[in-house]
Enzyme design. Structure first.
Site, PDB file in Angstrom:
ATOM      1  N   GLY A  38      15.471  91.524  22.787  1.00  0.00           N
ATOM      2  CA  GLY A  38      15.510  90.978  21.439  1.00  0.00           C
ATOM      3  C   GLY A  38      15.430  92.058  20.381  1.00  0.00           C
ATOM      4  O   GLY A  38      16.097  91.988  19.341  1.00  0.00           O
ATOM      5  N   CYS A  71      10.458  80.896  30.768  1.00  0.00           N
ATOM      6  CA  CYS A  71       9.804  81.480  29.595  1.00  0.00           C
ATOM      7  C   CYS A  71       8.579  80.681  29.181  1.00  0.00           C
ATOM      8  O   CYS A  71       7.575  81.258  28.754  1.00  0.00           O
ATOM      9  CB  CYS A  71      10.798  81.593  28.439  1.00  0.00           C
ATOM     10  SG  CYS A  71      11.541  80.023  27.937  1.00  0.00           S
ATOM     11  N   GLU A  90       3.819  89.306  30.645  1.00  0.00           N
ATOM     12  CA  GLU A  90       4.493  88.141  31.212  1.00  0.00           C
ATOM     13  C   GLU A  90       4.917  88.474  32.637  1.00  0.00           C
ATOM     14  O   GLU A  90       5.790  89.312  32.853  1.00  0.00           O
ATOM     15  CB  GLU A  90       5.709  87.766  30.365  1.00  0.00           C
ATOM     16  CG  GLU A  90       6.435  86.531  30.870  1.00  0.00           C
ATOM     17  CD  GLU A  90       7.611  86.138  29.993  1.00  0.00           C
ATOM     18  OE1 GLU A  90       7.945  84.943  29.965  1.00  0.00           O
ATOM     19  OE2 GLU A  90       8.196  87.026  29.343  1.00  0.00           O
ATOM     20  N   GLY A 131      16.040  85.944  25.843  1.00  0.00           N
ATOM     21  CA  GLY A 131      15.859  87.010  26.820  1.00  0.00           C
ATOM     22  C   GLY A 131      14.500  87.663  26.654  1.00  0.00           C
ATOM     23  O   GLY A 131      13.531  87.043  26.211  1.00  0.00           O
ATOM     24  N   GLU A 150      14.643  83.977  21.135  1.00  0.00           N
ATOM     25  CA  GLU A 150      13.616  83.351  21.968  1.00  0.00           C
ATOM     26  C   GLU A 150      13.339  84.343  23.082  1.00  0.00           C
ATOM     27  O   GLU A 150      14.174  84.562  23.949  1.00  0.00           O
ATOM     28  CB  GLU A 150      14.097  81.994  22.501  1.00  0.00           C
ATOM     29  CG  GLU A 150      12.956  81.143  23.037  1.00  0.00           C
ATOM     30  CD  GLU A 150      12.685  81.351  24.499  1.00  0.00           C
ATOM     31  OE1 GLU A 150      11.916  82.294  24.825  1.00  0.00           O
ATOM     32  OE2 GLU A 150      13.224  80.602  25.313  1.00  0.00           O
TER      33      GLU A 150
END
Length: 499
Positions: A239, A291, A392, A234, A256
């Site tokens: 995280g 991702c 991102e 996620g 991840e």
């Protein structure tokens, strides 16, 4: 894949705990990202007690499952995956509607789950190999280092590629001798829940359990002292929350957490149709919501115009539309919040004076009005401090940043919070290896990038804030095991050492 493009009835999924299906009083209404107001189906909304029951069921099943030999578990897992493809067309149609991605991508999502499952089973023989340490001067013992399962594992997957991502961890955890609880994403749980339940029904009760619902009811998947490990894919904030919650019980984590992958195009990079198709897919597949997509492109100044033109030509052919429509090549973003975030990044770049080129036409169908559709964009030579570069995007926008020297490109690529993947594009293999070895990330592609060319046998995971731990390969097995060392005193070695 058949030409079936929609399901015939609204989908409903429940829980699966201790070998039994379970309904709940409350359900989650799953929205269609492309059609405002349309509900794809309903998923069970687990209570806190339901989650506790799932943990208890997995704990009860663990001793017998762990006691099986690796080959016995592999046989049961192979039988459990048989026939999983029979409903793949229907699964893909459901996933496309709840996620927004084009139907072919949804079909591949489910296919990769099966591929990863079988690759995990192929490691059964290797995972049983113990390591023996023979006596040496001063250490008169023979020590065997073997492996043992951890216990109950929680696997929490995201909305973008939920079924495929599940395949990177779940079969490895089960083959290693653990029992598991799977939590699909609350905004897109339906296809994943269907697939997991079909597999779980073929395994001993409690070995594989399924819970769906809102995150605020799922604390026991992380904080229950009977949870040995949490495997989470996620966001970085997500995280951090998982890690903080797990710290109370010292529960292990594999995280991840996405990335800000850099693709570096050297002056000698091949920019033919094949390579341009590769980088285009690496950026814009799943509307940019992968991702390991390329999120930043660093291109030698002499090739900037050529690469920009190649991407632009492909964006001009992009058909933005509903994921199940055959002509659609780019679906909506998954949520209104994500659409708003990506649009904010684009607007910020425009306001800062960057050259922003947008492509494609938004759908004209009234049924799609207000859906999470966004025109893809290229941002040419932006200020490197803009958020479209530093964050991102997780959407259909990419900055193209020129560089003059190899050292400059490497430094810029590594100047990021993320370290999931990266790529080097060059006709010089030596240069590719030299630069790839300097990139601070967990996986490097050469003349390609992204999920389409990921070696599913190799360990995968991130550095820095992109996460910790590895999935896939024998490393993925070991991540769900502990070591046990058994040492035998060697009397002859002991006697020899006494002289």
């Amino acid at each position: 894949m058949t030409e079936t493009t929609e399901t015939t009835a609204r989908v409903a999924t429940g829980l699966f705990i201790g070998g039994e299906a379970r309904e709940t009083r409350e359900t989650l209404a799953i929205a269609d990202p492309g059609k405002p107001g349309v509900v794809v189906g309903h998923a069970a909304a687990a209570t806190t007690q339901d989650v506790e029951d799932a943990v208890a069921a997995a704990k009860a099943a663990f001793p017998a499952w762990a006691a099986l030999s690796t080959q016995e578990r592999a046989g049961l897992l192979a039988a459990a995956i048989e026939g999983i493809a029979e409903l793949r067309d229907e699964d893909a149609a459901i996933l496309s509607q709840e996620n927004g991605k084009v139907r072919m991508e949804a079909w591949i999502d489910a296919l990769v789950f099966e591929i990863r499952w079988n690759l995990a089973l192929s490691l059964a023989e290797e995972m049983d190999k113990a390591k023996v340490l023979e006596p040496v001067p001063g250490i008169p013992v023979t020590t065997t280092v073997a492996y043992q399962p951890l216990g109950v594992v929680s696997v929490i997957v995201p909305f973008n590629w939920p079924v495929a991502i599940l395949g990177a961890s779940l079969p490895y955890a089960l083959l290693a001798g653990n029992t598991a609880i799977v939590k699909p994403p609350p905004s897109a749980p339906l296809a994943t829940a269907r697939i997991v339940q079909r597999v779980a029904e073929k395994l001993p009760p409690g070995v594989l359990n399924l819970v769906t619902g809102t995150d605020d009811q799922m604390g026991a998947l992380i904080q229950n002292p009977d949870i040995a490990k949490v495997c989470f894919t996620g966001s970085v904030p997500g995280g951090k929350r998982i890690m903080q919650m797990a710290s109370a019980s010292l529960t292990r984590v594999t995280l991840e957490l996405g990335g800000n992958d850099a693709a570096i195009f050297l002056a000698d990079a091949v920019l033919d149709e094949t390579h341009l198709d590769r980088i285009f897919g690496a950026v814009f597949d799943t509307t940019g919501q992968i991702c390991m997509n390329a999120k930043r492109i660093y291109v030698h100044r002499s090739r900037l115009e050529e690469l920009t033109a190649g991407l632009a030509a492909r964006l001009e052919r992009t058909v933005i539309g509903y994921g199940l429509d055959a002509e659609t090549t780019m679906g909506p973003l998954h949520s209104p919040a994500q659409k708003a975030f990506v649009q904010e990044l684009i607007n910020e770049a425009k306001d800062a004076g960057a050259e922003v080129r947008e492509y494609g036409t938004l759908p004209s169908d009234p049924e799609l009005a207000g859906g999470n559709f966004l025109r893809p964009a290229l941002v040419i030579d932006p200020d490197p401090n803009l958020r479209v570069v530093t964050e991102e995007q997780f959407g259909p926008v990419i900055p193209l940043i020129p560089f003059d020297t190899e050292e400059e490109a490497i430094a810029a690529a590594n100047d990021s919070w993320g370290g999931l993947g990266g790529s080097v594009w060059t006709a010089d293999r030596e240069a590719a290896d030299r630069i790839g070895a300097q990139l601070a990330c967990g996986y490097v592609w050469v003349n390609d990038h992204g999920a389409n060319r990921l070696d599913l046998r190799a360990p995968f995971g991130g550095m820095k804030h992109s996460g910790m731990g590895r999935e896939q390969g024998i490393e993925g097995i070991r991540a769900f095991q502990d070591t046990r060392s058994i040492a035998h005193l060697d009397e002859a070695a002991l006697a020899a050492g006494a002289h």
